[in-house]
Design a protein around this motif. Structure first.
Motif, PDB file in Angstrom:
ATOM      1  N   SER A 130       0.822  -1.200   0.000  1.00  0.00           N
ATOM      2  CA  SER A 130       0.000   0.000   0.000  1.00  0.00           C
ATOM      3  C   SER A 130       0.862   1.258   0.000  1.00  0.00           C
ATOM      4  O   SER A 130       0.602   2.207  -0.740  1.00  0.00           O
ATOM      5  CB  SER A 130      -0.924  -0.010   1.222  1.00  0.00           C
ATOM      6  N   HIS A 131       1.907   1.252   0.833  1.00  0.00           N
ATOM      7  CA  HIS A 131       2.808   2.407   0.896  1.00  0.00           C
ATOM      8  C   HIS A 131       3.450   2.656  -0.458  1.00  0.00           C
ATOM      9  O   HIS A 131       3.555   3.798  -0.923  1.00  0.00           O
ATOM     10  CB  HIS A 131       3.867   2.145   1.962  1.00  0.00           C
ATOM     11  N   PHE A 132       3.876   1.597  -1.105  1.00  0.00           N
ATOM     12  CA  PHE A 132       4.511   1.689  -2.409  1.00  0.00           C
ATOM     13  C   PHE A 132       3.554   2.259  -3.454  1.00  0.00           C
ATOM     14  O   PHE A 132       3.891   3.173  -4.219  1.00  0.00           O
ATOM     15  CB  PHE A 132       4.991   0.291  -2.797  1.00  0.00           C
ATOM     16  N   HIS A 134       0.882   4.048  -2.976  1.00  0.00           N
ATOM     17  CA  HIS A 134       0.583   5.445  -2.686  1.00  0.00           C
ATOM     18  C   HIS A 134       1.688   6.353  -3.224  1.00  0.00           C
ATOM     19  O   HIS A 134       1.416   7.445  -3.730  1.00  0.00           O
ATOM     20  CB  HIS A 134       0.418   5.647  -1.181  1.00  0.00           C
ATOM     21  N   GLY A 135       2.925   5.899  -3.103  1.00  0.00           N
ATOM     22  CA  GLY A 135       4.035   6.678  -3.661  1.00  0.00           C
ATOM     23  C   GLY A 135       3.936   6.802  -5.163  1.00  0.00           C
ATOM     24  O   GLY A 135       4.187   7.871  -5.733  1.00  0.00           O
ATOM     25  N   LEU A 136       3.555   5.712  -5.838  1.00  0.00           N
ATOM     26  CA  LEU A 136       3.387   5.769  -7.287  1.00  0.00           C
ATOM     27  C   LEU A 136       2.257   6.711  -7.678  1.00  0.00           C
ATOM     28  O   LEU A 136       2.349   7.428  -8.681  1.00  0.00           O
ATOM     29  CB  LEU A 136       3.117   4.372  -7.836  1.00  0.00           C
ATOM     30  N   GLU A 137       1.181   6.720  -6.906  1.00  0.00           N
ATOM     31  CA  GLU A 137       0.092   7.652  -7.192  1.00  0.00           C
ATOM     32  C   GLU A 137       0.572   9.091  -7.106  1.00  0.00           C
ATOM     33  O   GLU A 137       0.206   9.942  -7.936  1.00  0.00           O
ATOM     34  CB  GLU A 137      -1.058   7.433  -6.206  1.00  0.00           C
ATOM     35  N   LEU A 138       1.387   9.373  -6.095  1.00  0.00           N
ATOM     36  CA  LEU A 138       1.925  10.724  -5.963  1.00  0.00           C
ATOM     37  C   LEU A 138       2.815  11.075  -7.140  1.00  0.00           C
ATOM     38  O   LEU A 138       2.750  12.192  -7.673  1.00  0.00           O
ATOM     39  CB  LEU A 138       2.699  10.844  -4.650  1.00  0.00           C
ATOM     40  N   HIS A 212      13.486   1.778  -2.412  1.00  0.00           N
ATOM     41  CA  HIS A 212      13.603   0.629  -1.519  1.00  0.00           C
ATOM     42  C   HIS A 212      12.542  -0.408  -1.876  1.00  0.00           C
ATOM     43  O   HIS A 212      12.827  -1.612  -1.918  1.00  0.00           O
ATOM     44  CB  HIS A 212      13.431   1.070  -0.071  1.00  0.00           C
ATOM     45  N   ALA A 213      11.334   0.043  -2.169  1.00  0.00           N
ATOM     46  CA  ALA A 213      10.293  -0.887  -2.605  1.00  0.00           C
ATOM     47  C   ALA A 213      10.685  -1.545  -3.924  1.00  0.00           C
ATOM     48  O   ALA A 213      10.518  -2.755  -4.108  1.00  0.00           O
ATOM     49  CB  ALA A 213       8.961  -0.149  -2.746  1.00  0.00           C
TER      50      ALA A 213
END
Length: 273
Positions: A130-132, A134-138, A212-213
């Motif tokens: 999920s964190h990963f 969300h970063g791609l969405e940003l 890192h992801a």
């Protein structure tokens, strides 16, 4: 990089003071460059995991290449603000995973050809996924606009950096080396070309979490399939051409398409998790 060369950039923030021999803020800045990772405080509940994560990222992103010598334990302890036994725990884990090897009297080095690894436990975490994402969405919000503005405002020096990142990516891909630092460097060069330091800083702040992801996913497959690397490189070239031509709309569309394709490729790599 040969075994005689020492890593020159640093992955973590020292919590209790500067590295050994380095005063104040300047020492911290030098330490943060030693292994090439943005600073992040080491949390009390998992000191050795944080040291492991930082070194793992440096190896998997290519910032510590095959044969690179890690700093001595005492320096790593100073960099991360932890004790030497904590550093040893992280190094022991890297040795068990055949990512590094220790040579008596010489130091600890990145293995020349690390073997494929089993699934990384962190990559199984729904929270990590999920964190990963969300970063791609940003990035999908920010980077197409960066490409648009870069096509409008780029200067010769920006294009030179983009070319260098493209050439480095291509060379690394041909050799089978990890190319992530050239990949993200290309994106960072585009953000710099916007002339908007806040955009550039926002993208830079994402580098550690996202790469890192990416490292975790690439670690599962060990190396991305050649056709995936070639596709990403071709997409970079298309974005670069549009920026050179000052075609803002085309640059924006190409960047959005590239990020969407990157999301699909990375999820395919992690599909067996």
């Amino acid at each position: 990089m040969s075994k005689s060369q020492t890593a020159t950039s640093h992955p973590g923030r020292r919590r209790t003071g500067p590295p050994v021999g380095m005063p104040g803020a300047e020492g911290k800045r030098i330490a943060e460059r030693r292994l090439g990772i943005a600073s992040a405080p080491v949390r009390h509940e998992r000191f050795s995991e944080q040291v492991y994560d930082g070194l793992f990222h440096s190896i998997m992103s290519g910032k510590l290449g095959p044969g690179a010598r890690l700093p001595p334990e005492i320096e790593l302890a100073a960099m991360f603000g932890v004790s030497r036994p904590v550093v040893r725990q992280a190094l022991d884990r890297l040795r068990r995973e055949h990512l590094v090897e220790s040579i008596r009297g010489s130091g600890t080095f990145v293995c020349a050809d690390p073997p494929p690894m089993p699934v990384v436990p962190l990559a199984r975490s729904a929270a990590a996924m999920s964190h990963f994402l969300h970063g791609l969405e940003l990035r999908l919000v920010i980077e197409p606009e960066c490409a648009y503005l870069a096509a409008l405002r780029r200067k010769p020096e920006h294009l030179q950096v983009m070319r260098e990142m493209l050439e480095g990516f291509e060379r690394a891909s041909q050799r089978g080396d990890v190319a992530h630092h050239f990949d993200f460097g290309f994106h960072q060069a585009i953000a710099d070309a916007t002339g908007n330091p806040r955009m550039a800083h926002t993208l830079e702040s994402l580098e550690y979490d996202l790469s890192h992801a990416v490292s975790l996913w690439r670690h599962l497959a060990r190396v991305k399939p050649a056709h995936d690397l070639q596709a990403a490189l071709d997409e970079h070239r298309a974005i670069y051409r549009h920026i050179v031509d000052r075609d803002q709309e085309a640059a924006r569309r190409a960047m959005r398409g590239h990020l969407e394709n990157a999301r699909i490729r990375l999820l395919e790599v992690g599909g067996d998790i």
